[in-house]
Design a protein around this motif. Structure first.
Motif, PDB file in Angstrom:
ATOM      1  N   LEU A  88      44.669  56.123 114.223  1.00 21.19           N
ATOM      2  CA  LEU A  88      45.639  56.906 114.984  1.00 21.19           C
ATOM      3  C   LEU A  88      47.008  56.915 114.313  1.00 21.19           C
ATOM      4  O   LEU A  88      47.920  57.614 114.771  1.00 21.19           O
ATOM      5  CB  LEU A  88      45.767  56.351 116.407  1.00 21.19           C
ATOM      6  N   GLU A  89      47.142  56.156 113.232  1.00 22.50           N
ATOM      7  CA  GLU A  89      48.404  56.129 112.499  1.00 22.50           C
ATOM      8  C   GLU A  89      48.623  57.459 111.771  1.00 22.50           C
ATOM      9  O   GLU A  89      47.676  58.194 111.492  1.00 22.50           O
ATOM     10  CB  GLU A  89      48.410  54.981 111.495  1.00 22.50           C
ATOM     11  N   GLY A 100      48.067  66.304 112.710  1.00 21.89           N
ATOM     12  CA  GLY A 100      47.271  65.263 113.342  1.00 21.89           C
ATOM     13  C   GLY A 100      47.301  63.952 112.582  1.00 21.89           C
ATOM     14  O   GLY A 100      47.735  63.887 111.428  1.00 21.89           O
ATOM     15  N   PRO A 101      46.825  62.863 113.208  1.00 19.63           N
ATOM     16  CA  PRO A 101      46.827  61.535 112.593  1.00 19.63           C
ATOM     17  C   PRO A 101      45.706  61.393 111.569  1.00 19.63           C
ATOM     18  O   PRO A 101      44.942  62.331 111.311  1.00 19.63           O
ATOM     19  CB  PRO A 101      46.593  60.617 113.799  1.00 19.63           C
ATOM     20  N   MET A 102      45.581  60.198 111.008  1.00 19.54           N
ATOM     21  CA  MET A 102      44.528  59.927 110.034  1.00 19.54           C
ATOM     22  C   MET A 102      43.147  60.264 110.597  1.00 19.54           C
ATOM     23  O   MET A 102      42.282  60.780 109.875  1.00 19.54           O
ATOM     24  CB  MET A 102      44.585  58.455 109.606  1.00 19.54           C
ATOM     25  N   ARG A 103      42.932  60.016 111.871  1.00 19.75           N
ATOM     26  CA  ARG A 103      41.615  60.303 112.464  1.00 19.75           C
ATOM     27  C   ARG A 103      41.246  61.778 112.308  1.00 19.75           C
ATOM     28  O   ARG A 103      40.110  62.111 111.956  1.00 19.75           O
ATOM     29  CB  ARG A 103      41.597  59.914 113.946  1.00 19.75           C
ATOM     30  N   ALA A 166      39.416  68.968 115.228  1.00 19.36           N
ATOM     31  CA  ALA A 166      38.782  68.515 113.990  1.00 19.36           C
ATOM     32  C   ALA A 166      37.363  68.022 114.247  1.00 19.36           C
ATOM     33  O   ALA A 166      36.454  68.242 113.430  1.00 19.36           O
ATOM     34  CB  ALA A 166      39.618  67.412 113.348  1.00 19.36           C
ATOM     35  N   ALA A 167      37.146  67.363 115.374  1.00 23.11           N
ATOM     36  CA  ALA A 167      35.809  66.862 115.711  1.00 23.11           C
ATOM     37  C   ALA A 167      34.836  68.007 115.956  1.00 23.11           C
ATOM     38  O   ALA A 167      33.700  68.000 115.470  1.00 23.11           O
ATOM     39  CB  ALA A 167      35.884  65.957 116.934  1.00 23.11           C
TER      40      ALA A 167
END
Length: 256
Positions: A88-89, A100-103, A166-167
């Protein structure tokens, strides 16, 4: 929204890292002995370290959308760490990158990997005289598609809209798999809700294309004005393959 999960789940990432003989695998620049450190650095506390690791994941392990023998185990590792809170970083963004985050970035990378082994890419390979079933990295990505789907679909209800989008996008090419194709009718509403309405036009275009291929009604759907400087053809092997055919490029320019 939660889809039924497949029986096969991603391996524990630490176990996968330890039991994989990386020295026998290859990436774009030779043996893959450096891949474990790249993968570990994806969740490093230092912004620059994890950002560089993400860049190397793209440009070494999956260089120019090409699949290597190291790509599949790396993809399984990435799938296994998606639930790690450290994903989540934030991450440093290249110009015109998705938000968006790294995820979200890792899901986008899995999306690209899956896209390089979808039905249309397979058909293009055959047209150019490269049977995909004779290319081990392609075969290996196809083999692990249920694990990748299990991992990505867990984030359909994520609180972050960038992660959700993204998912959903990552699962589109995975549903070419005969073991997963029955999820298309369930996923179609998510494409409409998360991607067709997205402000990111590559997501819109991809969702509309998928809905059409899946036999869904796409009457009245159209892509909004492009808001990003890149186009989908720069990031999708299928689009680049189409361009190669149209311009009669040599087959060595294709992303496999």
């Amino acid at each position: 929204m939660t889809l039924p999960q497949e029986a096969t789940q991603p391996l524990d990432p630490a176990e996968l890292l330890a039991r994989t003989t990386w020295s026998t695998l290859e990436h774009a620049y030779g043996t893959a002995e450096d891949v474990p450190q790249i993968l570990l650095d994806l969740v490093d506390a230092d912004l620059r370290v994890r950002s560089q690791a993400l860049s190397r994941l793209h440009h070494v392990v999956h260089h120019q959308n090409t699949l290597y023998t190291a790509t599949a185990p790396a993809a399984l590792y990435v799938a296994g760490i998606l639930g790690d809170a450290r994903t989540l970083e934030s991450v440093e963004k290249e110009p015109h990158a998705f938000t968006g985050p790294m995820r979200a970035e890792l899901l986008g990378w899995l999306d690209s990997v899956a896209d390089a082994a979808d039905d249309e890419t397979a058909a293009t390979m055959r047209r150019f005289g490269f049977p995909p079933e004779e290319y081990p990295p392609f075969v290996e990505i196809c083999r692990i598609r249920p694990q990748l789907f299990h991992a990505a679909s867990a984030f359909f209800d994520d609180l972050d809209p960038d992660v959700r989008a993204a998912a959903v996008s990552a699962c589109i090419p995975l549903l070419d798999d005969p073991r997963l194709i029955h999820h298309r009718d369930t996923l179609a509403p998510l494409l409409r809700d998360s991607l067709v309405t997205s402000a990111v036009s590559p997501y819109q275009a991809r969702a509309i294309d998928a809905l059409g291929r899946w036999g869904q009604d796409i009457t009245g759907l159209e892509v909004r004005q492009e808001r990003y400087a890149f186009c989908d053809a720069e990031h999708r092997p299928r689009a680049r393959a189409r361009a190669a055919e149209a311009q009669e490029w040599d087959c060595t320019d294709l992303p496999f």
